[in-house]
Design an enzyme around this catalytic site. Sequence first.
Site, PDB file in Angstrom:
ATOM      1  CE1 TYR A   1      -4.886  -9.064   6.930  1.00  0.00           C
ATOM      2  CE2 TYR A   1      -5.482  -7.441   8.575  1.00  0.00           C
ATOM      3  CZ  TYR A   1      -5.382  -7.823   7.255  1.00  0.00           C
ATOM      4  OH  TYR A   1      -5.766  -6.966   6.261  1.00  0.00           O
TER       5      TYR A   1
ATOM      6  CG  HIS B   1      -7.466 -10.166   2.318  1.00  0.00           C
ATOM      7  ND1 HIS B   1      -6.582  -9.484   1.511  1.00  0.00           N
ATOM      8  CD2 HIS B   1      -7.410  -9.555   3.525  1.00  0.00           C
ATOM      9  CE1 HIS B   1      -6.037  -8.491   2.201  1.00  0.00           C
ATOM     10  NE2 HIS B   1      -6.523  -8.509   3.418  1.00  0.00           N
TER      11      HIS B   1
ATOM     12  NE  ARG C   1      -2.666  -9.052   3.980  1.00  0.00           N
ATOM     13  CZ  ARG C   1      -1.448  -8.510   4.039  1.00  0.00           C
ATOM     14  NH1 ARG C   1      -0.445  -9.079   3.413  1.00  0.00           N
ATOM     15  NH2 ARG C   1      -1.231  -7.408   4.732  1.00  0.00           N
TER      16      ARG C   1
ATOM     17  CE  LYS D   1      -4.199  -1.783   2.213  1.00  0.00           C
ATOM     18  NZ  LYS D   1      -5.135  -1.606   3.344  1.00  0.00           N
TER      19      LYS D   1
END
Length: 312
Positions: free
Chosen positions: A293, A258, A261, A186
């Site tokens: 996460y 995702h 991930r 990002k």
Amino acid sequence: MTWETALNDYTNYLRLERGLSDNSIQSYRSDLRKLEVFLSESKSNETPLKIKPETIQEYLYREAKELKPRSQARLVSSLKGFFAYLQFENYRDDNPTSLLESPRLGRKLPDTLSLEEIIKMIDFIKQKRQDLEVSGRSHHPNHALLIRNEAILETLYSCGLRVSELTHLKLSDLFFEEGFIRVHGKGNKQRFVPITEVAVHCIELYMTSSRSLLDIASGHEDILFLNRRGKQLTRAMIFTLIRQAASLASVKKKISPHTFRHSFATHLLQGGADLRAIQQMLGHESITTTEVYVHLDRSDLKKSILKHHPRN
């Protein structure tokens, strides 16, 4: 100042000063466009410099009826950021969103796949590829696609990449002798991520037995993963690939790129990896983001505490 001018100025600020990705910028623009549409439908001529807090409250009240709390929170964040920018640049003396409150959100734990489910998906693609080879159909168009798809899944799980990071991965980002790949995250921030030998093998096989057969389009020569027409894969194509692989391998969960991930991070933590190291590999600025996460289930947490507590 018109809405068009204000949005263009804000877009340039987000891109040049904040270094946000195109996807993030488009999300902000979309939210602010909705406010502009609301004003048009209400036959209001309020400009970005003259709009009143009451008007924004009325707009949010209407939108809240259709949006879930998480979407409401993003909308409030978009409005606050935009008017904070106008105030910072001295276009406005006040911020009409200063009293807005976002809905309270609980921490949403991300979905993950077990190691067995990931292996099942990758092995299904691998078996399909090998079946074509055994039957002497290595020149079948699907053979090259299967090689590519196997490499994509292995790379996603090996390196914990975002889908945009995967689609933008370049040949010049591969440092296999050192065991790393360079990832453009990002805000175009770069990081080096270790890559497993299995993923390296799959990528090398893809490059020699699949990618080398393509007529590569101009401007895409350095892009690693390409479609049939020799162009960069889109985000939508990766989503479709993942969901088809899950369906064919009888993995019943609703997953996305995702999910790989999340699974990458969770499995590393469960295996004993340091949280700070995982933060660096994921490219998170804040350790608190990594904590969301890489959740552990209660049984793993209990084992860890009992194993390391000095009084146990």
